[in-house]
Design a protein around this motif. Structure first.
Motif, PDB file in Angstrom:
ATOM      1  N   HIS A  75       8.373  -2.705  -4.559  1.00 54.43           N
ATOM      2  CA  HIS A  75       7.573  -3.364  -3.531  1.00 54.43           C
ATOM      3  C   HIS A  75       8.511  -3.924  -2.469  1.00 54.43           C
ATOM      4  CE1 HIS A  75       4.041  -3.152  -6.088  1.00 54.43           C
ATOM      5  NE2 HIS A  75       4.742  -3.704  -7.066  1.00 54.43           N
ATOM      6  N   CYS A  76       8.000  -4.067  -1.243  1.00 53.12           N
ATOM      7  CA  CYS A  76       8.863  -4.541  -0.161  1.00 53.12           C
ATOM      8  C   CYS A  76       8.180  -5.593   0.702  1.00 53.12           C
ATOM      9  CB  CYS A  76       9.266  -3.378   0.736  1.00 53.12           C
ATOM     10  SG  CYS A  76      10.311  -2.196  -0.106  1.00 53.12           S
ATOM     11  N   VAL A  77       8.996  -6.567   1.102  1.00 50.59           N
ATOM     12  CA  VAL A  77       8.585  -7.596   2.050  1.00 50.59           C
ATOM     13  C   VAL A  77       9.602  -7.568   3.180  1.00 50.59           C
ATOM     14  CG1 VAL A  77       8.211 -10.058   2.441  1.00 50.59           C
ATOM     15  CG2 VAL A  77       7.607  -9.043   0.224  1.00 50.59           C
ATOM     16  N   LEU A  78       9.122  -7.375   4.406  1.00 47.18           N
ATOM     17  CA  LEU A  78       9.983  -7.378   5.578  1.00 47.18           C
ATOM     18  C   LEU A  78      10.010  -8.777   6.161  1.00 47.18           C
ATOM     19  CD1 LEU A  78      11.583  -5.981   7.906  1.00 47.18           C
ATOM     20  CD2 LEU A  78       9.353  -5.541   8.978  1.00 47.18           C
ATOM     21  N   ILE A  79      11.212  -9.283   6.443  1.00 44.89           N
ATOM     22  CA  ILE A  79      11.361 -10.546   7.165  1.00 44.89           C
ATOM     23  C   ILE A  79      12.076 -10.220   8.469  1.00 44.89           C
ATOM     24  CG2 ILE A  79      11.259 -12.068   5.154  1.00 44.89           C
ATOM     25  CD1 ILE A  79      14.289 -12.197   5.134  1.00 44.89           C
ATOM     26  N   THR A  80      11.530 -10.698   9.577  1.00 47.91           N
ATOM     27  CA  THR A  80      12.107 -10.327  10.861  1.00 47.91           C
ATOM     28  C   THR A  80      11.870 -11.384  11.920  1.00 47.91           C
ATOM     29  OG1 THR A  80      12.182  -8.614  12.574  1.00 47.91           O
ATOM     30  CG2 THR A  80      10.043  -9.015  11.541  1.00 47.91           C
ATOM     31  N   GLY A  81      12.789 -11.452  12.823  1.00 47.38           N
ATOM     32  CA  GLY A  81      12.647 -12.295  14.004  1.00 47.38           C
ATOM     33  C   GLY A  81      12.229 -11.460  15.204  1.00 47.38           C
ATOM     34  N   HIS A  82      11.868 -10.209  14.968  1.00 50.06           N
ATOM     35  CA  HIS A  82      11.497  -9.276  16.034  1.00 50.06           C
ATOM     36  C   HIS A  82      10.082  -8.754  15.797  1.00 50.06           C
ATOM     37  CE1 HIS A  82      15.703  -9.373  17.151  1.00 50.06           C
ATOM     38  NE2 HIS A  82      15.969  -9.254  15.877  1.00 50.06           N
ATOM     39  N   PRO A  83       9.073  -9.576  16.090  1.00 50.53           N
ATOM     40  CA  PRO A  83       7.688  -9.184  15.799  1.00 50.53           C
ATOM     41  C   PRO A  83       7.091  -8.263  16.867  1.00 50.53           C
ATOM     42  CG  PRO A  83       7.726 -11.386  16.703  1.00 50.53           C
ATOM     43  CD  PRO A  83       9.158 -10.943  16.590  1.00 50.53           C
ATOM     44  N   THR A  84       7.643  -7.072  16.974  1.00 54.94           N
ATOM     45  CA  THR A  84       7.122  -6.124  17.948  1.00 54.94           C
ATOM     46  C   THR A  84       6.133  -5.177  17.288  1.00 54.94           C
ATOM     47  OG1 THR A  84       8.862  -4.491  17.551  1.00 54.94           O
ATOM     48  CG2 THR A  84       9.314  -6.195  19.224  1.00 54.94           C
ATOM     49  N   ALA A  85       5.317  -4.549  18.107  1.00 61.53           N
ATOM     50  CA  ALA A  85       4.338  -3.589  17.593  1.00 61.53           C
ATOM     51  C   ALA A  85       5.041  -2.409  16.925  1.00 61.53           C
ATOM     52  CB  ALA A  85       3.445  -3.106  18.730  1.00 61.53           C
ATOM     53  N   GLU A  86       6.179  -2.004  17.466  1.00 63.59           N
ATOM     54  CA  GLU A  86       6.917  -0.870  16.902  1.00 63.59           C
ATOM     55  C   GLU A  86       7.437  -1.192  15.494  1.00 63.59           C
ATOM     56  OE1 GLU A  86       7.741  -2.158  20.022  1.00 63.59           O
ATOM     57  OE2 GLU A  86       6.626  -0.638  21.143  1.00 63.59           O
ATOM     58  N   VAL A  87       7.961  -2.395  15.326  1.00 61.08           N
ATOM     59  CA  VAL A  87       8.463  -2.804  14.014  1.00 61.08           C
ATOM     60  C   VAL A  87       7.311  -2.856  13.009  1.00 61.08           C
ATOM     61  CG1 VAL A  87       9.487  -4.717  12.705  1.00 61.08           C
ATOM     62  CG2 VAL A  87      10.484  -4.041  14.886  1.00 61.08           C
ATOM     63  N   CYS A  88       6.208  -3.443  13.402  1.00 62.32           N
ATOM     64  CA  CYS A  88       5.049  -3.542  12.498  1.00 62.32           C
ATOM     65  C   CYS A  88       4.501  -2.167  12.142  1.00 62.32           C
ATOM     66  CB  CYS A  88       3.963  -4.403  13.131  1.00 62.32           C
ATOM     67  SG  CYS A  88       4.441  -6.124  13.324  1.00 62.32           S
ATOM     68  N   GLU A  89       4.440  -1.270  13.113  1.00 64.10           N
ATOM     69  CA  GLU A  89       3.938   0.083  12.853  1.00 64.10           C
ATOM     70  C   GLU A  89       4.874   0.844  11.922  1.00 64.10           C
ATOM     71  OE1 GLU A  89       1.693   3.498  12.716  1.00 64.10           O
ATOM     72  OE2 GLU A  89       1.133   1.452  13.288  1.00 64.10           O
ATOM     73  N   ARG A  90       6.157   0.740  12.139  1.00 68.84           N
ATOM     74  CA  ARG A  90       7.124   1.416  11.265  1.00 68.84           C
ATOM     75  C   ARG A  90       7.041   0.864   9.841  1.00 68.84           C
ATOM     76  NH1 ARG A  90      12.720   3.316  11.492  1.00 68.84           N
ATOM     77  NH2 ARG A  90      12.771   4.733   9.722  1.00 68.84           N
ATOM     78  N   ALA A  91       6.883  -0.445   9.721  1.00 73.44           N
ATOM     79  CA  ALA A  91       6.736  -1.063   8.396  1.00 73.44           C
ATOM     80  C   ALA A  91       5.490  -0.517   7.698  1.00 73.44           C
ATOM     81  CB  ALA A  91       6.659  -2.580   8.529  1.00 73.44           C
ATOM     82  N   ARG A  92       4.409  -0.407   8.435  1.00 73.32           N
ATOM     83  CA  ARG A  92       3.165   0.130   7.862  1.00 73.32           C
ATOM     84  C   ARG A  92       3.367   1.570   7.397  1.00 73.32           C
ATOM     85  NH1 ARG A  92      -0.650   3.368   8.832  1.00 73.32           N
ATOM     86  NH2 ARG A  92       0.086   3.929  10.897  1.00 73.32           N
ATOM     87  N   GLN A  93       4.023   2.378   8.218  1.00 76.21           N
ATOM     88  CA  GLN A  93       4.271   3.777   7.874  1.00 76.21           C
ATOM     89  C   GLN A  93       5.118   3.912   6.609  1.00 76.21           C
ATOM     90  OE1 GLN A  93       6.095   5.297  11.418  1.00 76.21           O
ATOM     91  NE2 GLN A  93       4.141   5.606  12.478  1.00 76.21           N
ATOM     92  N   LEU A  94       6.044   2.991   6.414  1.00 82.65           N
ATOM     93  CA  LEU A  94       6.930   3.043   5.252  1.00 82.65           C
ATOM     94  C   LEU A  94       6.347   2.339   4.024  1.00 82.65           C
ATOM     95  CD1 LEU A  94      10.368   2.517   7.010  1.00 82.65           C
ATOM     96  CD2 LEU A  94       9.483   4.626   5.986  1.00 82.65           C
ATOM     97  N   GLY A  95       5.144   1.831   4.140  1.00 80.99           N
ATOM     98  CA  GLY A  95       4.491   1.210   2.988  1.00 80.99           C
ATOM     99  C   GLY A  95       4.959  -0.186   2.666  1.00 80.99           C
ATOM    100  N   VAL A  96       5.458  -0.914   3.672  1.00 84.51           N
ATOM    101  CA  VAL A  96       5.856  -2.301   3.462  1.00 84.51           C
ATOM    102  C   VAL A  96       4.584  -3.119   3.253  1.00 84.51           C
ATOM    103  CG1 VAL A  96       6.951  -4.314   4.516  1.00 84.51           C
ATOM    104  CG2 VAL A  96       7.970  -2.046   4.791  1.00 84.51           C
ATOM    105  N   SER A  97       4.558  -3.883   2.180  1.00 84.77           N
ATOM    106  CA  SER A  97       3.346  -4.606   1.799  1.00 84.77           C
ATOM    107  C   SER A  97       3.105  -5.865   2.613  1.00 84.77           C
ATOM    108  CB  SER A  97       3.417  -4.987   0.321  1.00 84.77           C
ATOM    109  OG  SER A  97       3.616  -3.840  -0.462  1.00 84.77           O
ATOM    110  N   HIS A  98       4.159  -6.595   2.931  1.00 87.20           N
ATOM    111  CA  HIS A  98       4.043  -7.867   3.643  1.00 87.20           C
ATOM    112  C   HIS A  98       5.124  -7.952   4.721  1.00 87.20           C
ATOM    113  CE1 HIS A  98       1.977  -8.759  -0.131  1.00 87.20           C
ATOM    114  NE2 HIS A  98       1.400  -9.757   0.479  1.00 87.20           N
ATOM    115  N   ILE A  99       4.764  -8.565   5.850  1.00 92.43           N
ATOM    116  CA  ILE A  99       5.721  -8.830   6.920  1.00 92.43           C
ATOM    117  C   ILE A  99       5.671 -10.326   7.201  1.00 92.43           C
ATOM    118  CG2 ILE A  99       6.384  -8.395   9.307  1.00 92.43           C
ATOM    119  CD1 ILE A  99       4.856  -5.753   9.137  1.00 92.43           C
ATOM    120  N   LEU A 100       6.831 -10.972   7.183  1.00 90.31           N
ATOM    121  CA  LEU A 100       6.935 -12.389   7.513  1.00 90.31           C
ATOM    122  C   LEU A 100       7.824 -12.523   8.737  1.00 90.31           C
ATOM    123  CD1 LEU A 100       7.505 -13.880   3.947  1.00 90.31           C
ATOM    124  CD2 LEU A 100       5.373 -13.783   5.237  1.00 90.31           C
TER     125      LEU A 100
END
Length: 172
Positions: A75-100
């Motif tokens: 399972h994966c949780v992404l933590i980022t200081g870069h809340p862009t649409a591209e980052v969120c979309e890539r996370a979704r494509q890779l199956g990241v469960s949570h983004i903080l």
């Protein structure tokens, strides 16, 4: 047997605070500050959850995720200081469960990890806070950038401020 979490974060102070907090939640936690080290650590440690930063010194966090997933499905949780649409979309494509998005409350990370691991939690009806079934600490020490430690009371209502807090905010 403890659930295993690999924290991949290049900012050392944040990484150690996350490690300490998750260990206080009853998890076994290891840290990697670079992508290449995280890939090797994941192979040896076999984490159940990987908490990873988007930007690392040697590679992008998504590259680490893709490498780790070649040998281990976790399972994966992404933590980022870069809340862009591209980052969120890539996370979704890779199956990241949570983004903080940084900065985030440590309790949100614990909630995400517990959800992924299927760990039982309960809500304290008096405070409204989500708690683990067995609370391990009343307060949690956070290391500050000057090297000092502060005990943070996680049970305190965010609407009520102690006089010292008011003085800090007003400068009086």
């Amino acid at each position: 047997m403890l659930n295993k979490v690999l924290v991949v974060e290049d900012e050392q102070l944040l990484a150690h605070n996350l490690q300490d907090y998750l260990q206080a939640q009853g998890l076994e936690v290891r840290i990697a500050h670079e992508g290449a080290k995280a890939i090797g650590e994941a192979a040896d440690f076999a984490p159940d959850v990987m908490v990873f930063d988007y930007r690392l010194p040697d590679m992008e966090g998504f590259d680490v995720l893709e490498q780790v997933r070649q040998n281990r499905n976790c399972h994966c949780v992404l933590i980022t200081g870069h809340p862009t649409a591209e980052v969120c979309e890539r996370a979704r494509q890779l199956g990241v469960s949570h983004i903080l998005f940084k900065p985030f409350p440590l309790a949100e990370l614990a909630r995400a990890v517990c959800d992924l691991l299927g760990m039982e939690r309960r809500t304290n009806t008096a405070t409204g806070f989500v708690e683990r079934r067995q609370s391990r600490t009343e307060s949690f020490p956070l290391q500050l950038y000057d090297g000092s430690w502060v005990l943070v009371d996680r049970r305190r209502n965010s609407n009520s401020m102690a006089p010292d807090d008011e003085q800090l905010l007003t400068g009086e």
